[in-house]
Design a protein around this motif. Sequence first.
Motif, PDB file in Angstrom:
ATOM      1  N   ILE A 189     -12.364 -19.011  17.771  1.00  0.00           N
ATOM      2  CA  ILE A 189     -13.237 -18.018  17.134  1.00  0.00           C
ATOM      3  C   ILE A 189     -13.338 -18.296  15.634  1.00  0.00           C
ATOM      4  O   ILE A 189     -14.439 -18.328  15.065  1.00  0.00           O
ATOM      5  CB  ILE A 189     -12.718 -16.586  17.401  1.00  0.00           C
ATOM      6  CG1 ILE A 189     -12.935 -16.216  18.871  1.00  0.00           C
ATOM      7  CG2 ILE A 189     -13.398 -15.564  16.490  1.00  0.00           C
ATOM      8  CD1 ILE A 189     -12.366 -14.866  19.282  1.00  0.00           C
ATOM      9  N   ALA A 190     -12.195 -18.525  14.989  1.00  0.00           N
ATOM     10  CA  ALA A 190     -12.206 -18.780  13.539  1.00  0.00           C
ATOM     11  C   ALA A 190     -13.055 -20.016  13.235  1.00  0.00           C
ATOM     12  O   ALA A 190     -13.889 -20.012  12.314  1.00  0.00           O
ATOM     13  CB  ALA A 190     -10.771 -18.954  13.037  1.00  0.00           C
ATOM     14  N   ALA A 191     -12.863 -21.080  14.014  1.00  0.00           N
ATOM     15  CA  ALA A 191     -13.588 -22.335  13.755  1.00  0.00           C
ATOM     16  C   ALA A 191     -15.093 -22.176  14.005  1.00  0.00           C
ATOM     17  O   ALA A 191     -15.912 -22.695  13.234  1.00  0.00           O
ATOM     18  CB  ALA A 191     -13.021 -23.446  14.637  1.00  0.00           C
ATOM     19  N   GLU A 192     -15.464 -21.455  15.055  1.00  0.00           N
ATOM     20  CA  GLU A 192     -16.904 -21.299  15.354  1.00  0.00           C
ATOM     21  C   GLU A 192     -17.586 -20.451  14.281  1.00  0.00           C
ATOM     22  O   GLU A 192     -18.698 -20.744  13.858  1.00  0.00           O
ATOM     23  CB  GLU A 192     -17.112 -20.660  16.738  1.00  0.00           C
ATOM     24  CG  GLU A 192     -16.648 -21.502  17.915  1.00  0.00           C
ATOM     25  CD  GLU A 192     -17.283 -22.881  18.007  1.00  0.00           C
ATOM     26  OE1 GLU A 192     -18.511 -22.990  17.865  1.00  0.00           O
ATOM     27  OE2 GLU A 192     -16.540 -23.856  18.209  1.00  0.00           O
ATOM     28  N   ILE A 193     -16.916 -19.394  13.809  1.00  0.00           N
ATOM     29  CA  ILE A 193     -17.525 -18.546  12.771  1.00  0.00           C
ATOM     30  C   ILE A 193     -17.727 -19.368  11.498  1.00  0.00           C
ATOM     31  O   ILE A 193     -18.771 -19.309  10.848  1.00  0.00           O
ATOM     32  CB  ILE A 193     -16.667 -17.289  12.492  1.00  0.00           C
ATOM     33  CG1 ILE A 193     -16.651 -16.379  13.728  1.00  0.00           C
ATOM     34  CG2 ILE A 193     -17.207 -16.521  11.283  1.00  0.00           C
ATOM     35  CD1 ILE A 193     -15.740 -15.171  13.608  1.00  0.00           C
ATOM     36  N   LYS A 194     -16.717 -20.173  11.164  1.00  0.00           N
ATOM     37  CA  LYS A 194     -16.825 -20.992   9.942  1.00  0.00           C
ATOM     38  C   LYS A 194     -17.974 -21.993  10.083  1.00  0.00           C
ATOM     39  O   LYS A 194     -18.685 -22.283   9.111  1.00  0.00           O
ATOM     40  CB  LYS A 194     -15.493 -21.720   9.701  1.00  0.00           C
ATOM     41  CG  LYS A 194     -15.389 -22.369   8.349  1.00  0.00           C
ATOM     42  CD  LYS A 194     -15.304 -21.329   7.241  1.00  0.00           C
ATOM     43  CE  LYS A 194     -15.588 -21.947   5.889  1.00  0.00           C
ATOM     44  NZ  LYS A 194     -15.653 -20.943   4.808  1.00  0.00           N
ATOM     45  N   MET A 195     -18.156 -22.527  11.295  1.00  0.00           N
ATOM     46  CA  MET A 195     -19.248 -23.481  11.515  1.00  0.00           C
ATOM     47  C   MET A 195     -20.610 -22.777  11.383  1.00  0.00           C
ATOM     48  O   MET A 195     -21.529 -23.287  10.751  1.00  0.00           O
ATOM     49  CB  MET A 195     -19.133 -24.106  12.897  1.00  0.00           C
ATOM     50  CG  MET A 195     -20.237 -25.104  13.203  1.00  0.00           C
ATOM     51  SD  MET A 195     -20.219 -25.603  14.927  1.00  0.00           S
ATOM     52  CE  MET A 195     -20.805 -24.120  15.734  1.00  0.00           C
ATOM     53  N   LEU A 196     -20.695 -21.554  11.962  1.00  0.00           N
ATOM     54  CA  LEU A 196     -21.976 -20.832  11.931  1.00  0.00           C
ATOM     55  C   LEU A 196     -22.301 -20.330  10.531  1.00  0.00           C
ATOM     56  O   LEU A 196     -23.454 -20.280  10.131  1.00  0.00           O
ATOM     57  CB  LEU A 196     -21.926 -19.637  12.898  1.00  0.00           C
ATOM     58  CG  LEU A 196     -21.882 -19.969  14.388  1.00  0.00           C
ATOM     59  CD1 LEU A 196     -21.452 -18.747  15.198  1.00  0.00           C
ATOM     60  CD2 LEU A 196     -23.251 -20.460  14.874  1.00  0.00           C
ATOM     61  N   GLN A 197     -21.248 -19.938   9.783  1.00  0.00           N
ATOM     62  CA  GLN A 197     -21.467 -19.363   8.449  1.00  0.00           C
ATOM     63  C   GLN A 197     -20.500 -19.979   7.443  1.00  0.00           C
ATOM     64  O   GLN A 197     -19.510 -19.363   7.048  1.00  0.00           O
ATOM     65  CB  GLN A 197     -21.205 -17.850   8.508  1.00  0.00           C
ATOM     66  CG  GLN A 197     -22.376 -17.111   9.086  1.00  0.00           C
ATOM     67  CD  GLN A 197     -22.113 -15.622   9.151  1.00  0.00           C
ATOM     68  OE1 GLN A 197     -22.424 -15.023  10.142  1.00  0.00           O
ATOM     69  NE2 GLN A 197     -21.527 -15.020   8.111  1.00  0.00           N
ATOM     70  N   GLN A 199     -20.527 -20.337   4.408  1.00  0.00           N
ATOM     71  CA  GLN A 199     -20.336 -19.631   3.124  1.00  0.00           C
ATOM     72  C   GLN A 199     -19.361 -18.461   3.250  1.00  0.00           C
ATOM     73  O   GLN A 199     -18.878 -17.931   2.246  1.00  0.00           O
ATOM     74  CB  GLN A 199     -21.705 -19.158   2.574  1.00  0.00           C
ATOM     75  CG  GLN A 199     -22.324 -17.937   3.242  1.00  0.00           C
ATOM     76  CD  GLN A 199     -22.865 -18.186   4.664  1.00  0.00           C
ATOM     77  OE1 GLN A 199     -22.808 -19.298   5.190  1.00  0.00           O
ATOM     78  NE2 GLN A 199     -23.380 -17.137   5.287  1.00  0.00           N
ATOM     79  N   THR A 200     -19.042 -18.037   4.470  1.00  0.00           N
ATOM     80  CA  THR A 200     -18.163 -16.878   4.674  1.00  0.00           C
ATOM     81  C   THR A 200     -16.700 -17.307   4.652  1.00  0.00           C
ATOM     82  O   THR A 200     -16.334 -18.318   5.259  1.00  0.00           O
ATOM     83  CB  THR A 200     -18.486 -16.204   6.030  1.00  0.00           C
ATOM     84  OG1 THR A 200     -19.860 -15.831   6.029  1.00  0.00           O
ATOM     85  CG2 THR A 200     -17.619 -14.982   6.285  1.00  0.00           C
ATOM     86  N   LYS A 201     -15.881 -16.526   3.958  1.00  0.00           N
ATOM     87  CA  LYS A 201     -14.442 -16.816   3.963  1.00  0.00           C
ATOM     88  C   LYS A 201     -13.876 -16.380   5.319  1.00  0.00           C
ATOM     89  O   LYS A 201     -14.020 -15.225   5.722  1.00  0.00           O
ATOM     90  CB  LYS A 201     -13.774 -16.039   2.826  1.00  0.00           C
ATOM     91  CG  LYS A 201     -12.288 -16.278   2.741  1.00  0.00           C
ATOM     92  CD  LYS A 201     -11.701 -15.529   1.551  1.00  0.00           C
ATOM     93  CE  LYS A 201     -10.191 -15.559   1.636  1.00  0.00           C
ATOM     94  NZ  LYS A 201      -9.540 -14.702   0.681  1.00  0.00           N
TER      95      LYS A 201
END
Length: 419
Positions: A189-197, A199-201
């Motif tokens: 989940i952490a990796a996919e969110i970082k890939m999608l966004q 700019q988001t911490k």
Amino acid sequence: MPGINEQPPFKVLIIGGSYAGLAATLNLVDLCQGRKCRFNLDENDKAPEHKVPVQITIVDERDGYFHIIGLPLAIGSNVDASIFWKKFDDIPALQSPDISHIRGRVDSVDCKSRIARIVQSTGDDGHKIIEQKYDYMIACSGLRREWPSAPKSLTREAYLAETAESVQAIENAAAGVVVVGGGAVGIEIAAEIKMLQPQTKVTLVHSRQQLLSSEQLPDEFKAKTLELLTESNVELVMGARLQDTLLADDSTAAKFLLKLSDGQELYADHVINAVSRFTPTSSYLPKEACDPEGYIRITSGLQFSGDVPNKEYHYAAGDLASWSGIKRGGAAMHQAHFAAVNIHQRMLAELYKTEPTFNNLVAVAPMMALALGETAVGYFPTMGLSSGDEIRNMFFNDDLGYGICWRWMRLGEDTEYKS
Ligand SMILES: Cc1cc2nc3c(=O)[nH]c(=O)nc-3n(C[C@H](O)[C@H](O)[C@H](O)COP(=O)(O)OP(=O)(O)OC[C@H]3O[C@@H](n4cnc5c(N)ncnc54)[C@H](O)[C@@H]3O)c2cc1C
């Protein structure tokens, strides 16, 4: 004895219509309709000589097949979320007169009379109790999981609303997202969110000093996972538990203040608790069928091995079956394939007095592939540790393996029907 055309069809009940349930259904239909089954890639094997009349009923609480492996991507992407849930009515391979489905929850199974009691959904939250008699049953109902390891919703429409809410919360998280739990689900989940966004911490908080701490996998796999997550700019807090989630005061733009057990404080707009909680769904079975944790005891031929009547007509495949190895979608489909072959062998023996030959599972060592956004890491006993494009393309591609599973089960192809 009636001729084969007058022989009433064998009634097969499949509990759960996901990887194991659909793989079992389609491989069994192939064999019964006189074709080599779709998962059998052995060129030396021939199609069965005889057809076997069969009527397969899939019972699932959901109104469709959900690619749960893709959930870490679906929670941050409406486009992918929409692709990953297909209603059973919209899956071409299931539109065969030999296959039907019931939306409902199996509530109890009487192995002696071979009758399942089903709480059938009648829409608009209504339900009715029905009884389904079967000749053979395969339990494929997996594990009960909580969000964000599984959607709460049972219909495609409700699921899309659920994921849309999650996507919105992630997109609006200007002050960052915190994911709690460094097991496989939290990491993905952490990796996919970082890939999608990018700019988001995104911060992953794990209570232990090592990621994947509860998995029986080599340290080098866990270390590589940590390295790749760090390279993709996911921030990591290790060895600390989340103790409190408070509403932040006006001195910050962030919504939440998180207090950790080591005294650290984090600010975030969205918190995802991915500490995994799951239980086997076997409560509909007599407890004699299961081990103390609730997993169904099976033989290497997938047949029930606990102390229940009519064992030879009861099978289990997938996450719910007690077998070695880490629970995986690939293993669920493989087990279901063997269960289908073995049931078909029994049917042939019953109809044509043939000598059955069974497929048997072998012990499985721990192995895993993890999607890490743009990259992936895998550990397999035959290949050792590997990471990068090769593993990502082999197991996930750009849709967390949705297309790979869809094509492997041939869900998009009509199931040929020859009367
Ligand atoms: C977030 C996440 C990521 C994952 N990633 C990977 C991965 O990358 N690779 C991999 O190989 N594996 C992965 N897994 C594991 C994989 O998803 C499971 O091994 C797989 O789903 C098991 O399939 P199954 O068919 O046995 O059970 P499930 O997929 O759990 O399906 C069970 C079905 O039974 C239904 N059901 C449950 N109880 C009842 C009942 N009483 N009556 C009727 N229906 C019922 C459910 O609605 C469901 O459709 C992941 C799991 C999660 C949660």
